[in-house]
Design a protein around this motif. Structure first.
Motif, PDB file in Angstrom:
ATOM      1  N   VAL A 175       0.823  -1.211   0.000  1.00 53.80           N
ATOM      2  CA  VAL A 175       0.000   0.000   0.000  1.00 53.80           C
ATOM      3  C   VAL A 175       0.861   1.266   0.000  1.00 53.80           C
ATOM      4  O   VAL A 175       0.506   2.268  -0.627  1.00 53.80           O
ATOM      5  CB  VAL A 175      -0.953   0.006   1.221  1.00 53.80           C
ATOM      6  N   ARG A 176       1.981   1.242   0.686  1.00 52.85           N
ATOM      7  CA  ARG A 176       2.806   2.439   0.900  1.00 52.85           C
ATOM      8  C   ARG A 176       3.099   3.262  -0.360  1.00 52.85           C
ATOM      9  O   ARG A 176       2.957   4.484  -0.336  1.00 52.85           O
ATOM     10  CB  ARG A 176       4.103   2.056   1.611  1.00 52.85           C
ATOM     11  N   PRO A 177       3.465   2.672  -1.497  1.00 52.60           N
ATOM     12  CA  PRO A 177       3.750   3.494  -2.684  1.00 52.60           C
ATOM     13  C   PRO A 177       2.528   4.255  -3.208  1.00 52.60           C
ATOM     14  O   PRO A 177       2.666   5.205  -3.969  1.00 52.60           O
ATOM     15  CB  PRO A 177       4.230   2.483  -3.733  1.00 52.60           C
ATOM     16  N   HIS A 178       1.347   3.839  -2.819  1.00 52.50           N
ATOM     17  CA  HIS A 178       0.116   4.439  -3.340  1.00 52.50           C
ATOM     18  C   HIS A 178      -0.565   5.337  -2.308  1.00 52.50           C
ATOM     19  O   HIS A 178      -1.626   5.894  -2.577  1.00 52.50           O
ATOM     20  CB  HIS A 178      -0.841   3.333  -3.800  1.00 52.50           C
ATOM     21  N   TRP A 179       0.035   5.469  -1.141  1.00 48.00           N
ATOM     22  CA  TRP A 179      -0.592   6.198  -0.042  1.00 48.00           C
ATOM     23  C   TRP A 179      -0.870   7.655  -0.403  1.00 48.00           C
ATOM     24  O   TRP A 179      -1.949   8.170  -0.131  1.00 48.00           O
ATOM     25  CB  TRP A 179       0.282   6.111   1.212  1.00 48.00           C
ATOM     26  N   ARG A 180       0.074   8.322  -1.019  1.00 53.66           N
ATOM     27  CA  ARG A 180      -0.115   9.748  -1.367  1.00 53.66           C
ATOM     28  C   ARG A 180      -1.311   9.921  -2.301  1.00 53.66           C
ATOM     29  O   ARG A 180      -2.147  10.789  -2.078  1.00 53.66           O
ATOM     30  CB  ARG A 180       1.153  10.313  -1.999  1.00 53.66           C
ATOM     31  N   SER A 181      -1.403   9.083  -3.314  1.00 51.48           N
ATOM     32  CA  SER A 181      -2.539   9.163  -4.240  1.00 51.48           C
ATOM     33  C   SER A 181      -3.853   8.891  -3.518  1.00 51.48           C
ATOM     34  O   SER A 181      -4.857   9.564  -3.759  1.00 51.48           O
ATOM     35  CB  SER A 181      -2.373   8.158  -5.383  1.00 51.48           C
ATOM     36  N   MET A 182      -3.835   7.925  -2.618  1.00 50.97           N
ATOM     37  CA  MET A 182      -5.040   7.603  -1.846  1.00 50.97           C
ATOM     38  C   MET A 182      -5.444   8.795  -0.976  1.00 50.97           C
ATOM     39  O   MET A 182      -6.621   9.159  -0.911  1.00 50.97           O
ATOM     40  CB  MET A 182      -4.796   6.367  -0.972  1.00 50.97           C
ATOM     41  N   ALA A 183      -4.466   9.410  -0.330  1.00 48.97           N
ATOM     42  CA  ALA A 183      -4.745  10.555   0.540  1.00 48.97           C
ATOM     43  C   ALA A 183      -5.250  11.751  -0.264  1.00 48.97           C
ATOM     44  O   ALA A 183      -6.179  12.447   0.161  1.00 48.97           O
ATOM     45  CB  ALA A 183      -3.498  10.928   1.338  1.00 48.97           C
ATOM     46  N   LEU A 184      -4.657  11.986  -1.420  1.00 46.63           N
ATOM     47  CA  LEU A 184      -5.100  13.098  -2.265  1.00 46.63           C
ATOM     48  C   LEU A 184      -6.539  12.902  -2.724  1.00 46.63           C
ATOM     49  O   LEU A 184      -7.343  13.830  -2.692  1.00 46.63           O
ATOM     50  CB  LEU A 184      -4.169  13.248  -3.468  1.00 46.63           C
ATOM     51  N   LEU A 185      -6.866  11.697  -3.137  1.00 44.38           N
ATOM     52  CA  LEU A 185      -8.229  11.417  -3.591  1.00 44.38           C
ATOM     53  C   LEU A 185      -9.216  11.552  -2.438  1.00 44.38           C
ATOM     54  O   LEU A 185     -10.279  12.168  -2.587  1.00 44.38           O
ATOM     55  CB  LEU A 185      -8.317  10.023  -4.210  1.00 44.38           C
ATOM     56  N   ALA A 186      -8.872  11.011  -1.290  1.00 47.78           N
ATOM     57  CA  ALA A 186      -9.760  11.117  -0.125  1.00 47.78           C
ATOM     58  C   ALA A 186      -9.955  12.570   0.273  1.00 47.78           C
ATOM     59  O   ALA A 186     -11.071  12.986   0.602  1.00 47.78           O
ATOM     60  CB  ALA A 186      -9.196  10.317   1.047  1.00 47.78           C
ATOM     61  N   THR A 187      -8.896  13.364   0.227  1.00 50.37           N
ATOM     62  CA  THR A 187      -8.986  14.780   0.582  1.00 50.37           C
ATOM     63  C   THR A 187      -9.925  15.507  -0.370  1.00 50.37           C
ATOM     64  O   THR A 187     -10.765  16.299   0.057  1.00 50.37           O
ATOM     65  CB  THR A 187      -7.593  15.436   0.556  1.00 50.37           C
ATOM     66  N   ARG A 188      -9.807  15.208  -1.644  1.00 51.02           N
ATOM     67  CA  ARG A 188     -10.654  15.884  -2.638  1.00 51.02           C
ATOM     68  C   ARG A 188     -12.114  15.458  -2.513  1.00 51.02           C
ATOM     69  O   ARG A 188     -13.015  16.276  -2.593  1.00 51.02           O
ATOM     70  CB  ARG A 188     -10.139  15.602  -4.054  1.00 51.02           C
ATOM     71  N   ASP A 212      -4.112  -9.498 -12.771  1.00 53.27           N
ATOM     72  CA  ASP A 212      -4.424  -9.597 -14.200  1.00 53.27           C
ATOM     73  C   ASP A 212      -5.516  -8.606 -14.611  1.00 53.27           C
ATOM     74  O   ASP A 212      -5.649  -8.280 -15.782  1.00 53.27           O
ATOM     75  CB  ASP A 212      -4.881 -11.014 -14.561  1.00 53.27           C
ATOM     76  N   ARG A 213      -6.299  -8.144 -13.639  1.00 53.16           N
ATOM     77  CA  ARG A 213      -7.407  -7.231 -13.947  1.00 53.16           C
ATOM     78  C   ARG A 213      -7.051  -5.768 -13.743  1.00 53.16           C
ATOM     79  O   ARG A 213      -7.813  -4.886 -14.126  1.00 53.16           O
ATOM     80  CB  ARG A 213      -8.615  -7.579 -13.090  1.00 53.16           C
ATOM     81  N   GLY A 214      -5.921  -5.479 -13.099  1.00 50.52           N
ATOM     82  CA  GLY A 214      -5.564  -4.085 -12.892  1.00 50.52           C
ATOM     83  C   GLY A 214      -4.401  -3.915 -11.937  1.00 50.52           C
ATOM     84  O   GLY A 214      -3.941  -4.871 -11.314  1.00 50.52           O
ATOM     85  N   ALA A 215      -3.954  -2.689 -11.838  1.00 49.17           N
ATOM     86  CA  ALA A 215      -2.815  -2.354 -10.984  1.00 49.17           C
ATOM     87  C   ALA A 215      -3.281  -2.131  -9.548  1.00 49.17           C
ATOM     88  O   ALA A 215      -4.434  -1.742  -9.316  1.00 49.17           O
ATOM     89  CB  ALA A 215      -2.144  -1.089 -11.514  1.00 49.17           C
ATOM     90  N   PRO A 216      -2.392  -2.350  -8.581  1.00 50.76           N
ATOM     91  CA  PRO A 216      -2.756  -2.113  -7.172  1.00 50.76           C
ATOM     92  C   PRO A 216      -3.262  -0.696  -6.930  1.00 50.76           C
ATOM     93  O   PRO A 216      -4.230  -0.491  -6.208  1.00 50.76           O
ATOM     94  CB  PRO A 216      -1.459  -2.363  -6.409  1.00 50.76           C
ATOM     95  N   ARG A 217      -2.619   0.306  -7.553  1.00 48.04           N
ATOM     96  CA  ARG A 217      -3.030   1.692  -7.343  1.00 48.04           C
ATOM     97  C   ARG A 217      -4.476   1.905  -7.766  1.00 48.04           C
ATOM     98  O   ARG A 217      -5.261   2.519  -7.038  1.00 48.04           O
ATOM     99  CB  ARG A 217      -2.101   2.644  -8.095  1.00 48.04           C
ATOM    100  N   SER A 218      -4.862   1.383  -8.905  1.00 48.63           N
ATOM    101  CA  SER A 218      -6.238   1.533  -9.377  1.00 48.63           C
ATOM    102  C   SER A 218      -7.217   0.864  -8.416  1.00 48.63           C
ATOM    103  O   SER A 218      -8.275   1.419  -8.109  1.00 48.63           O
ATOM    104  CB  SER A 218      -6.401   0.907 -10.764  1.00 48.63           C
ATOM    105  N   TRP A 219      -6.866  -0.322  -7.962  1.00 47.31           N
ATOM    106  CA  TRP A 219      -7.725  -1.078  -7.050  1.00 47.31           C
ATOM    107  C   TRP A 219      -7.896  -0.321  -5.737  1.00 47.31           C
ATOM    108  O   TRP A 219      -9.010  -0.165  -5.243  1.00 47.31           O
ATOM    109  CB  TRP A 219      -7.105  -2.458  -6.824  1.00 47.31           C
ATOM    110  N   LEU A 220      -6.797   0.187  -5.194  1.00 46.70           N
ATOM    111  CA  LEU A 220      -6.856   0.921  -3.926  1.00 46.70           C
ATOM    112  C   LEU A 220      -7.626   2.234  -4.078  1.00 46.70           C
ATOM    113  O   LEU A 220      -8.419   2.604  -3.213  1.00 46.70           O
ATOM    114  CB  LEU A 220      -5.441   1.179  -3.398  1.00 46.70           C
ATOM    115  N   LEU A 221      -7.407   2.947  -5.174  1.00 46.31           N
ATOM    116  CA  LEU A 221      -8.114   4.212  -5.388  1.00 46.31           C
ATOM    117  C   LEU A 221      -9.608   3.984  -5.589  1.00 46.31           C
ATOM    118  O   LEU A 221     -10.424   4.805  -5.156  1.00 46.31           O
ATOM    119  CB  LEU A 221      -7.519   4.976  -6.571  1.00 46.31           C
TER     120      LEU A 221
END
Length: 195
Positions: free
Chosen positions: A40-53, A80-89
């Protein structure tokens, strides 16, 4: 020797008593928790930015719920269906919508500049501040789907394919959503400029 056996019996009894979602704590090793954290750590900033918005002042709650949901659903992730970042977001967006459905249509005070990079040293004059307020007000007037697409594509910088994965739609749908959002923003900002 019997002391070692007695210790094992106590450990087994303790593991049987402590359960998380029907799974014993023994079955969930520290390696799994560390592995999840590292994943999760590499995607945390993107997750936080999306949650903030999407959730504004409730972003911390949304992130906590999203992390918990991701932890519980981690076995459902399919590379096979997607990247971790997309799934987490997608989970963050879902939790934000579920938690704040009634407040999503209200204007948010979160600034797009904070989403795009609050760690930047930006010096702005009054006209820049007025433009930022106008843009934030205009973005708040977009539909929820348009706001999500704009935030994912422009503020977080996801490619179209990943935005589509997060939104659960086709690439062409994302492109048309972004096109419609830009057109609406253009008309809103021109009207505000002439007022």
């Amino acid at each position: 020797m019997s002391g070692g056996r007695a210790g094992a019996a106590v450990d087994e009894a303790a593991a049987d008593e402590v359960r998380i979602d029907g799974v014993s704590v023994e079955a969930v090793s520290m390696l799994d928790a560390r592995g999840f954290d590292a994943w999760v750590r590499p995607h945390w900033r993107s997750m936080a930015l999306l949650a903030t918005r999407l959730a504004g002042p409730s972003a911390d709650d949304v992130l906590a719920e999203a992390l918990l949901a991701a932890w519980h659903k981690r076995s459902q992730f399919d590379a096979d269906r997607g990247a971790p970042r997309s799934w987490l977001l997608a989970i963050v967006a879902d939790r934000a919508y579920k938690a704040h459905r009634s407040t999503l249509s209200r204007p948010r005070t979160t600034e797009l500049s904070a989403i795009a990079g609050s760690d930047r040293d930006v010096r702005q004059d009054r006209s820049d501040m007025a433009s930022k307020v106008d843009l934030n007000r205009a973005v708040a007037m977009l539909t929820d789907r348009q706001q999500l697409a704009i935030t994912l594509f422009y503020a977080i910088g996801l490619p179209i394919a990943e935005v589509a994965a997060v939104m659960g739609c086709a690439d062409g749908t994302v492109k048309s959503t972004l096109r419609d959002a830009r057109a609406k923003l253009r008309s809103l900002l021109i009207v505000e400029e002439t007022s």
